[in-house]
Design a protein around this motif. Structure first.
Motif, mmCIF file in Angstrom:
data_model
loop_
_atom_site.group_PDB
_atom_site.id
_atom_site.type_symbol
_atom_site.label_atom_id
_atom_site.label_comp_id
_atom_site.label_asym_id
_atom_site.label_seq_id
_atom_site.Cartn_x
_atom_site.Cartn_y
_atom_site.Cartn_z
ATOM 1 N N SER A 17 8.535 1.755 -28.082
ATOM 2 C CA SER A 17 9.702 0.964 -28.444
ATOM 3 C C SER A 17 10.511 0.649 -27.192
ATOM 4 O O SER A 17 10.620 1.478 -26.282
ATOM 5 N N LEU A 18 11.091 -0.548 -27.170
ATOM 6 C CA LEU A 18 11.947 -0.941 -26.060
ATOM 7 C C LEU A 18 13.277 -0.207 -26.191
ATOM 8 O O LEU A 18 14.033 -0.414 -27.143
ATOM 9 N N ILE A 19 13.572 0.672 -25.239
ATOM 10 C CA ILE A 19 14.794 1.477 -25.274
ATOM 11 C C ILE A 19 15.958 0.736 -24.637
ATOM 12 O O ILE A 19 17.080 0.729 -25.152
ATOM 13 N N SER A 20 15.686 0.091 -23.506
ATOM 14 C CA SER A 20 16.750 -0.603 -22.786
ATOM 15 C C SER A 20 16.170 -1.715 -21.943
ATOM 16 O O SER A 20 14.988 -1.695 -21.590
ATOM 17 N N GLN A 21 17.010 -2.691 -21.647
ATOM 18 C CA GLN A 21 16.662 -3.704 -20.661
ATOM 19 C C GLN A 21 17.919 -4.081 -19.888
ATOM 20 O O GLN A 21 18.940 -4.446 -20.461
ATOM 21 N N PHE A 22 17.816 -3.934 -18.562
ATOM 22 C CA PHE A 22 18.952 -4.138 -17.684
ATOM 23 C C PHE A 22 18.742 -5.418 -16.875
ATOM 24 O O PHE A 22 17.759 -5.523 -16.126
ATOM 25 N N PRO A 23 19.622 -6.401 -16.988
ATOM 26 C CA PRO A 23 19.506 -7.625 -16.184
ATOM 27 C C PRO A 23 20.163 -7.459 -14.817
ATOM 28 O O PRO A 23 21.171 -6.759 -14.676
ATOM 29 N N PHE A 24 19.571 -8.094 -13.819
ATOM 30 C CA PHE A 24 20.142 -8.079 -12.473
ATOM 31 C C PHE A 24 20.224 -9.515 -11.951
ATOM 32 O O PHE A 24 19.728 -10.445 -12.581
ATOM 33 N N GLN A 25 20.851 -9.673 -10.802
ATOM 34 C CA GLN A 25 21.108 -11.009 -10.276
ATOM 35 C C GLN A 25 19.947 -11.564 -9.478
ATOM 36 O O GLN A 25 19.993 -12.718 -9.070
ATOM 37 N N TRP A 26 18.927 -10.754 -9.249
ATOM 38 C CA TRP A 26 17.788 -11.203 -8.458
ATOM 39 C C TRP A 26 16.514 -10.551 -8.994
ATOM 40 O O TRP A 26 16.563 -9.603 -9.778
ATOM 41 N N ALA B 94 21.819 2.890 -9.700
ATOM 42 C CA ALA B 94 22.417 2.690 -11.013
ATOM 43 C C ALA B 94 22.199 3.912 -11.882
ATOM 44 O O ALA B 94 21.357 4.775 -11.587
ATOM 45 N N ASP B 95 22.970 3.990 -12.946
ATOM 46 C CA ASP B 95 22.761 5.012 -13.957
ATOM 47 C C ASP B 95 21.507 4.658 -14.743
ATOM 48 O O ASP B 95 21.389 3.554 -15.268
ATOM 49 N N SER B 96 20.551 5.569 -14.829
ATOM 50 C CA SER B 96 19.264 5.256 -15.469
ATOM 51 C C SER B 96 19.395 5.032 -16.966
ATOM 52 O O SER B 96 18.550 4.376 -17.570
ATOM 53 N N GLN B 97 20.447 5.565 -17.585
ATOM 54 C CA GLN B 97 20.621 5.437 -19.023
ATOM 55 C C GLN B 97 21.352 4.154 -19.414
ATOM 56 O O GLN B 97 21.016 3.512 -20.412
ATOM 57 N N SER B 98 22.334 3.768 -18.613
ATOM 58 C CA SER B 98 23.158 2.606 -18.951
ATOM 59 C C SER B 98 22.872 1.380 -18.093
ATOM 60 O O SER B 98 23.212 0.254 -18.470
ATOM 61 N N GLY B 99 22.278 1.595 -16.928
ATOM 62 C CA GLY B 99 22.050 0.500 -16.003
ATOM 63 C C GLY B 99 23.275 0.136 -15.187
ATOM 64 O O GLY B 99 23.233 -0.793 -14.366
ATOM 65 N N LYS B 100 24.368 0.846 -15.360
ATOM 66 C CA LYS B 100 25.603 0.551 -14.650
ATOM 67 C C LYS B 100 25.465 0.881 -13.168
ATOM 68 O O LYS B 100 24.989 1.943 -12.797
ATOM 69 N N GLU B 101 25.893 -0.065 -12.324
ATOM 70 C CA GLU B 101 25.805 0.125 -10.887
ATOM 71 C C GLU B 101 26.733 1.239 -10.424
ATOM 72 O O GLU B 101 27.915 1.271 -10.761
ATOM 73 N N ILE B 102 26.179 2.158 -9.627
ATOM 74 C CA ILE B 102 26.952 3.260 -9.060
ATOM 75 C C ILE B 102 27.284 2.993 -7.597
ATOM 76 O O ILE B 102 28.389 3.251 -7.137
ATOM 77 N N ALA B 103 26.322 2.468 -6.853
ATOM 78 C CA ALA B 103 26.526 2.202 -5.426
ATOM 79 C C ALA B 103 25.630 1.060 -4.991
ATOM 80 O O ALA B 103 24.566 0.815 -5.583
#
Length: 448
Positions: A265-274, A300-309
């Motif tokens: 099952s697809l758990i997550s998909q994180f979009p990026f600018q490139w 990034a956070d592996s669970q949320s995809g949120k950029e950390i640095a």
């Protein structure tokens, strides 16, 4: 860019010992013999073994890759000088790089951490996309996997035999009835990963294939994008913070997708600018390194995809990354011909830059015990850095040909990284090389 050695290394004369290109095309499909029957297959295998190079052959003067320099129009030293002078590194961005060499760490490259053990032409990698070189994996020192034409091959260093474990030239249908599965046919494998008994392969047109190497058929297959321009740049198998096995797929469509391995099952998909060229997850499963068509790399956070640095310092696009087993350092490889090391406790700047010889850093692997970092260029050079010495000492493995991948054998402590494998993709001199870790024994070890 990829370059075939045969274009430069022409025979001075043609002898009877070497056949045409088909001389190098033999490998075993399952338990079948060669087309001429068991005796012909065995004879072919014996001929191939005679053409292999052992550690003893190498000590007695034979070329490591079996290149017959005495019959060619260059000596090895002459050809090396020519390659260093003429090899053109591929660049996407033409940024000034005048100060880059001064920034790179001064490294003593005279150590020998791994001794040459065997070179075989029974299996040899092929490369679908010249920028993607993560096509070699080892699940033990006796089990190596590589991509060869439309097949994924298993090589046993113990038995010195190759065996096809996946063929993607024909029709593929998932054996598990799961949502999202789609039949595939004639897949060009652009990326792959093997962890334990789970193999994952990505295709040139967005295909994803999951297979257990100890089971027949494929567990899951689909096309994630339906877009012919959406090459699967990288795939990975990792453990999330809760210990569950996940599959990660990085695509040219600027998206990173994560799947479970129970129902796919697809758990997550994180979009990026490139376009995302490479991803890797930290050993604790919490941090995600994201690299692509940008001079910056992301954590990034592996669970949320949120950029950390945002990691700043590279001057071109990045295509490789690796985490130290202790999770404190992540290495990134770039087309600016450097590998940068980043301490996760302070990501404001890299702690070191390691320079290459002729081209981009296309492959990065840490040994399981964290002692060594293998850095592979597009062709000719693999550098093995001693991480325990602050990366100030290294072994330079000098080869010829396009490098499809590097891999350490897994394990813990003294059992990890016993073997280092290097795969060369070349129409004539393509092969798989094995190096064995040199152990420095203590005085009393001879009595154990």
């Amino acid at each position: 860019m990829a370059h075939d050695l045969h274009d430069d290394l022409e025979f001075v004369f043609s002898g009877d010992g070497d056949g045409g290109d088909d001389y190098y095309d033999y490998f075993e499909f399952g338990d079948r013999d060669a087309v001429d029957g068991g005796s012909a297959g065995a004879a072919s295998h014996r001929n191939k073994q005679m053409d292999d190079t052992s550690a003893l052959d190498y000590k007695e003067g034979k070329d490591m890759q079996g290149i017959p320099w005495e019959r060619l129009n260059y000596s090895r030293d002459q050809y090396r000088k020519m390659r260093l002078r003429q090899y053109k590194n591929y660049e996407n961005l033409t940024m000034p790089r005048d100060g880059l060499a001064k920034e790179c760490k001064q490294v003593e490259r005279k150590d020998t951490f791994y001794d040459f053990h065997l070179n075989t032409r029974l299996v040899k990698s092929t490369i679908v996309h010249f920028q993607l070189r993560n096509l070699l994996w080892a699940t033990s020192k006796h089990d190596v996997y590589l991509m060869q034409n439309y097949s994924v091959m298993h090589w046993s260093p113990l038995l010195q035999r190759g065996k096809e474990v996946l063929n993607v030239a024909g029709q593929l249908t998932a054996t598990q009835n799961v949502r999202g599965a789609r039949p595939l046919s004639r897949v060009q494998i652009s990326s792959m990963a093997v962890k334990g008994n789970l193999m994952v392969a990505g295709g040139f047109q967005g295909e994803l294939i999951c297979k257990y190497v100890d089971q027949p058929g494929v567990a899951f297959c689909t096309n994630l994008t339906g877009n012919s321009n959406s090459i699967m740049n990288a795939v990975d198998v990792y453990q999330d913070p809760n210990g569950a096995t996940r599959v990660m797929a990085a695509n040219n469509d600027c998206t990173v997708r994560t799947f479970d391995t129970e129902r796919y099952s697809l758990i997550s998909q994180f979009p990026f600018q490139w376009s995302v060229n490479n991803t890797s997850v930290s050993p604790d499963g919490k941090l995600l390194a994201v690299l692509g068509d940008s001079t910056n790399c992301l954590i990034a956070d592996s669970q949320s995809g949120k950029e950390i640095a945002r990691l700043k310092g590279h001057l071109d696009y990045s295509f490789s990354s690796a985490w130290h087993p202790d999770g404190r350092v992540v290495a990134t490889g770039n087309q600016d011909r450097t590998c940068r090391l980043w301490d996760v406790r302070n990501l404001s700047r890299s702690v070191a830059a390691l320079g290459g010889r002729i081209g981009a850093v296309r492959g990065l692997r840490y040994s399981p015990d964290g002692r060594f970092l293998a850095v592979s260029e597009p062709a000719d050079f693999v550098h093995v850095y001693d991480a325990s010495a602050g990366y100030a000492a290294a072994q330079e493995i000098d080869l010829f040909g396009e490098i499809a991948g590097v891999a350490f054998s897994p394990g813990d402590g003294e059992g990890g990284g016993e073997s280092l494998f290097v795969s060369i993709a070349d129409r004539t001199y393509g092969s798989l090389l094995e190096f064995r870790r040199r152990r420095r024994l203590g005085y009393l070890d001879c009595y154990v």
